[in-house]
Structures are given as C-alpha cells and as structure tokens.
Design a protein around this motif. Structure first.
Motif, PDB file in Angstrom:
ATOM      1  N   ILE A 100       0.819  -1.219   0.000  1.00  0.00           N
ATOM      2  CA  ILE A 100       0.000   0.000   0.000  1.00  0.00           C
ATOM      3  C   ILE A 100       0.846   1.261   0.000  1.00  0.00           C
ATOM      4  N   LEU A 101       2.164   1.061  -0.110  1.00  0.00           N
ATOM      5  CA  LEU A 101       3.065   2.205  -0.067  1.00  0.00           C
ATOM      6  C   LEU A 101       3.372   2.672  -1.492  1.00  0.00           C
ATOM      7  N   ALA A 102       3.306   3.988  -1.714  1.00  0.00           N
ATOM      8  CA  ALA A 102       3.641   4.555  -3.022  1.00  0.00           C
ATOM      9  C   ALA A 102       5.130   4.346  -3.305  1.00  0.00           C
ATOM     10  N   ALA A 103       5.496   4.391  -4.593  1.00  0.00           N
ATOM     11  CA  ALA A 103       6.919   4.376  -4.934  1.00  0.00           C
ATOM     12  C   ALA A 103       7.551   5.577  -4.234  1.00  0.00           C
ATOM     13  N   ASN A 104       8.746   5.436  -3.708  1.00  0.00           N
ATOM     14  CA  ASN A 104       9.416   6.488  -2.925  1.00  0.00           C
ATOM     15  C   ASN A 104       8.793   6.719  -1.554  1.00  0.00           C
ATOM     16  N   GLY A 105       7.852   5.870  -1.152  1.00  0.00           N
ATOM     17  CA  GLY A 105       7.238   6.017   0.165  1.00  0.00           C
ATOM     18  C   GLY A 105       8.160   5.510   1.261  1.00  0.00           C
ATOM     19  N   THR A 106       7.841   5.867   2.501  1.00  0.00           N
ATOM     20  CA  THR A 106       8.668   5.445   3.630  1.00  0.00           C
ATOM     21  C   THR A 106       7.808   4.870   4.757  1.00  0.00           C
ATOM     22  N   LEU A 107       8.334   3.815   5.359  1.00  0.00           N
ATOM     23  CA  LEU A 107       7.708   3.173   6.518  1.00  0.00           C
ATOM     24  C   LEU A 107       8.495   3.545   7.774  1.00  0.00           C
ATOM     25  N   PHE A 108       7.801   3.891   8.839  1.00  0.00           N
ATOM     26  CA  PHE A 108       8.443   4.163  10.134  1.00  0.00           C
ATOM     27  C   PHE A 108       7.833   3.250  11.187  1.00  0.00           C
ATOM     28  N   LEU A 109       8.687   2.477  11.865  1.00  0.00           N
ATOM     29  CA  LEU A 109       8.195   1.570  12.896  1.00  0.00           C
ATOM     30  C   LEU A 109       8.872   1.843  14.225  1.00  0.00           C
ATOM     31  N   GLU A 110       8.078   1.952  15.281  1.00  0.00           N
ATOM     32  CA  GLU A 110       8.677   1.966  16.618  1.00  0.00           C
ATOM     33  C   GLU A 110       8.895   0.520  17.063  1.00  0.00           C
ATOM     34  N   HIS A 111       9.950   0.304  17.868  1.00  0.00           N
ATOM     35  CA  HIS A 111      10.210  -1.054  18.373  1.00  0.00           C
ATOM     36  C   HIS A 111      10.965  -0.971  19.682  1.00  0.00           C
ATOM     37  N   GLY A 112      11.238  -2.136  20.272  1.00  0.00           N
ATOM     38  CA  GLY A 112      11.944  -2.183  21.542  1.00  0.00           C
ATOM     39  C   GLY A 112      13.414  -1.818  21.390  1.00  0.00           C
ATOM     40  N   ALA A 113      14.002  -1.362  22.500  1.00  0.00           N
ATOM     41  CA  ALA A 113      15.392  -0.903  22.482  1.00  0.00           C
ATOM     42  C   ALA A 113      16.360  -2.010  22.046  1.00  0.00           C
ATOM     43  N   ASP A 114      15.980  -3.269  22.255  1.00  0.00           N
ATOM     44  CA  ASP A 114      16.888  -4.375  21.904  1.00  0.00           C
ATOM     45  C   ASP A 114      16.445  -5.075  20.618  1.00  0.00           C
ATOM     46  N   GLN A 115      15.567  -4.429  19.850  1.00  0.00           N
ATOM     47  CA  GLN A 115      15.037  -5.096  18.648  1.00  0.00           C
ATOM     48  C   GLN A 115      15.530  -4.501  17.335  1.00  0.00           C
ATOM     49  N   GLY A 116      16.464  -3.553  17.402  1.00  0.00           N
ATOM     50  CA  GLY A 116      16.925  -2.880  16.185  1.00  0.00           C
ATOM     51  C   GLY A 116      17.400  -3.862  15.115  1.00  0.00           C
ATOM     52  N   ASN A 117      18.279  -4.780  15.495  1.00  0.00           N
ATOM     53  CA  ASN A 117      18.822  -5.719  14.512  1.00  0.00           C
ATOM     54  C   ASN A 117      17.750  -6.683  14.010  1.00  0.00           C
ATOM     55  N   ALA A 118      16.925  -7.178  14.925  1.00  0.00           N
ATOM     56  CA  ALA A 118      15.885  -8.132  14.536  1.00  0.00           C
ATOM     57  C   ALA A 118      14.884  -7.473  13.578  1.00  0.00           C
ATOM     58  N   VAL A 119      14.531  -6.220  13.846  1.00  0.00           N
ATOM     59  CA  VAL A 119      13.591  -5.515  12.967  1.00  0.00           C
ATOM     60  C   VAL A 119      14.224  -5.310  11.592  1.00  0.00           C
ATOM     61  N   ALA A 120      15.507  -4.961  11.567  1.00  0.00           N
ATOM     62  CA  ALA A 120      16.198  -4.789  10.281  1.00  0.00           C
ATOM     63  C   ALA A 120      16.180  -6.104   9.502  1.00  0.00           C
ATOM     64  N   ASP A 121      16.399  -7.232  10.182  1.00  0.00           N
ATOM     65  CA  ASP A 121      16.362  -8.540   9.509  1.00  0.00           C
ATOM     66  C   ASP A 121      14.982  -8.806   8.922  1.00  0.00           C
ATOM     67  N   VAL A 122      13.946  -8.574   9.720  1.00  0.00           N
ATOM     68  CA  VAL A 122      12.567  -8.793   9.242  1.00  0.00           C
ATOM     69  C   VAL A 122      12.317  -7.943   7.997  1.00  0.00           C
ATOM     70  N   LEU A 123      12.733  -6.683   8.044  1.00  0.00           N
ATOM     71  CA  LEU A 123      12.474  -5.776   6.924  1.00  0.00           C
ATOM     72  C   LEU A 123      13.235  -6.217   5.673  1.00  0.00           C
ATOM     73  N   ARG A 124      14.488  -6.615   5.861  1.00  0.00           N
ATOM     74  CA  ARG A 124      15.270  -7.079   4.709  1.00  0.00           C
ATOM     75  C   ARG A 124      14.609  -8.293   4.061  1.00  0.00           C
ATOM     76  N   GLN A 125      14.190  -9.233   4.930  1.00  0.00           N
ATOM     77  CA  GLN A 125      13.588 -10.477   4.410  1.00  0.00           C
ATOM     78  C   GLN A 125      12.256 -10.238   3.703  1.00  0.00           C
ATOM     79  N   THR A 126      11.637  -9.086   3.976  1.00  0.00           N
ATOM     80  CA  THR A 126      10.340  -8.826   3.353  1.00  0.00           C
ATOM     81  C   THR A 126      10.450  -7.767   2.252  1.00  0.00           C
ATOM     82  N   GLY A 127      11.681  -7.539   1.785  1.00  0.00           N
ATOM     83  CA  GLY A 127      11.848  -6.728   0.573  1.00  0.00           C
ATOM     84  C   GLY A 127      12.091  -5.244   0.786  1.00  0.00           C
ATOM     85  N   TRP A 128      12.368  -4.830   2.017  1.00  0.00           N
ATOM     86  CA  TRP A 128      12.590  -3.403   2.267  1.00  0.00           C
ATOM     87  C   TRP A 128      14.051  -3.036   2.071  1.00  0.00           C
TER      88      TRP A 128
END
Ligand code: GLN
Length: 280
Positions: free
Chosen positions: A232-260
């Motif tokens: 649902i995101l336009a081309a050139n769109g941006t996603l912003f997610l809040e997460h836990g202080a110890d989840q930075g790497n895990a969130v980056a992995d999830v995003l990479r695996q889902t095409g971000w």
C-alpha cells in the motif's frame, strides 16, 4: 495540641515518599495528581506551597494516590496525557502515549513535505497520538488512522475533535486490512512489541495487552506490517516503525527479508534504538 496543617507542600512530600515505593518518578506523579485534584496547573503548586488542602481535596488526593500506589498509570487516573504538546484523552482502552514515540513523529516530519499534500497511514492508532501530532503539523496532508479496537478509535476520534483536526479519517480493522486497496506516501506505526513472557508486562498490566504484547519474540505485529505495508506504499514512500530498544537488529532482519531497503535505525532521546525507517 493541634495537628499540622495539610498544606500543598507537605502533602506532596508525603505523597512522593509513598510513591517512591512503586514509581520511578514519584515527585512528578504526586504533583501531576495534586494539580489534577485541584484543577490547577502544576505551577500553582510551586507558587502556593503553604496553601491548605480542604477536606474534599485531601480525600480526592488520597484516593488518587491509592490508585497510583496499586500501579495504575497517572494518565488513567487523570484521564489524559500530553503528547507532542497536545493534551489527549486516554482510557484503559488505549495505550498511554510515551515520550519515545515522539521520536517517531520527529523522524517522520523530517521527510513529510510541508508544501505537498501527502497521504499518511497510522496503523494501530490507539488514542490517536501519532496521527494527531502529524495532522497538527501537516494540515494539508490526509491521514488515515486504523485500529482493531473500536473503543480505542472512539477515543482517538474524540481527541481529533477536541483539537479540531479534521484531516484524519479513522477506520476500524487489523493493521492494513481496512485500507488494503489504498495507497500512501508514508506508513507509521507504534505496534505492540513486548515479548509475551516479558516480566515488564506485569508492571504494564493496566494497559491493553493487545497494544503491548506481540508473540514470543515481540515481533509478530512488526512481521505482519513488514509483510503487508509494501503493497500500500507509493513508490518512494517510507515506513516508520517503533520497536523495543533491543530489537533494532531483529527488525532490520525482518524488513530485509520482506523486501525493504534503505533500512535505518534511529535512537530515542534516552539513546535507545527505537525507530526504524525503510523504503521499498
Ligand atoms: N514502549 C512501551 C513499553 O513501555 C511498549 C509500547 C509498545 O509495545 N508499542 O514497553
């Protein structure tokens, strides 16, 4: 022998001492609650420390302190919480807005243009904190705020009305479901991200569990959003997610695996990794 007068100052001192057993901010909690009981700004407490509490105020303050001492958040007792300079109504149907979420708002505003009307989606809006903050800063943008809780949406709508923000549309549903055929320039979310077995959930027991806990690793909601939001995101769109202080790497992995791509993590004011942005 007469009893010492119950003044603002000695009530606050007693209250802060008592709340220190349960709160990290006992003095502030006591001041916020007493100001609320007196229906006065907090500054009144500092300019009138010798003023005496009447019986009714003393009783109301004592009742509020008892609730706080049980662990209930100050915001549920007073019924409101300030976020991004907006006083928001909150109830037990909504998470209490947290200062770290202002980091997400700040980061989003760095990219949301002032001079072009954009479409912004806030997933799981709760009290409407993020949606209202963005709506107030970007009056020419159209904001859509979703939440699975009808009761939370009612509060968010009341808050938008109270602040006369008419550029937000509220829709009931789970994450992107109710807007699956729309398109947005920005998608923002403060989803639940606490691990199901995190002992901190006990301290947070007054708040809706569905707004806090998200599976064994706390990433269930973030995975779902990462999988779906690209559609649902336009081309050139941006996603912003809040997460836990110890989840930075895990969130980056999830995003990479889902095409971000362009994945970047930003710290909150306490210096903790807190917000990750990504593009398609
Ligand atoms: N930051 C919250 C906490 O106190 C969690 C909020 C959330 O899960 N979105 O842990």
């Amino acid at each position: 022998m007469s009893l010492p007068a119950i003044t603002i100052e000695n009530s606050l001192a007693d209250a802060a001492e008592r709340l220190a057993e349960v709160s990290d901010s006992p003095r502030l909690d006591a001041e916020t609650l007493l100001a609320w009981v007196l229906d006065a700004p907090r500054s009144h407490l500092f300019t009138h420390p010798e003023a005496e509490l009447n019986d009714q105020a003393a009783r109301a303050f004592s009742a509020a302190l008892a609730r706080r001492h049980q662990g209930e958040p100050v915001a549920y007792i007073t019924g409101s919480k300030e976020f991004w300079s907006l006083l928001l109504k909150v109830t037990r149907d909504t998470l209490v807005p947290r200062p770290e979420t202002e980091t997400l708002v700040e980061q989003a505003l760095l990219l949301i243009p002032r001079d072009r009307p954009c479409r912004i989606l806030d997933l799981g809006t709760g009290s409407g904190a993020i949606a209202l903050a963005l709506a107030s800063e970007r009056p020419n943008c159209e904001i859509v705020a979703t939440d699975a809780s009808r009761d939370a949406l009612e509060i968010a709508k009341e808050n938008a009305k109270q602040h006369e923000l008419d550029n937000i549309r509220f829709v009931e549903g789970t994450w992107i479901e109710p807007v699956a055929d729309e398109c947005f320039d920005f998608v923002v979310a403060n989803p639940p991200y606490v691990r199901d077995d995190d002992p901190a959930l006990d301290e947070l027991r007054y708040e809706p569990r569905s707004a806090l806990a998200a599976g064994p690793d706390g990433l269930d909601a973030i995975r779902r959003i990462a999988e779906d939001a690209g559609r649902i995101l336009a081309a050139n769109g941006t996603l912003f997610l809040e997460h836990g202080a110890d989840q930075g790497n895990a969130v980056a992995d999830v995003l990479r695996q889902t095409g971000w791509t362009g994945i970047e993590c930003i710290n909150d004011l306490a210096g903790h990794p807190r917000v990750t942005k990504a593009a398609r």
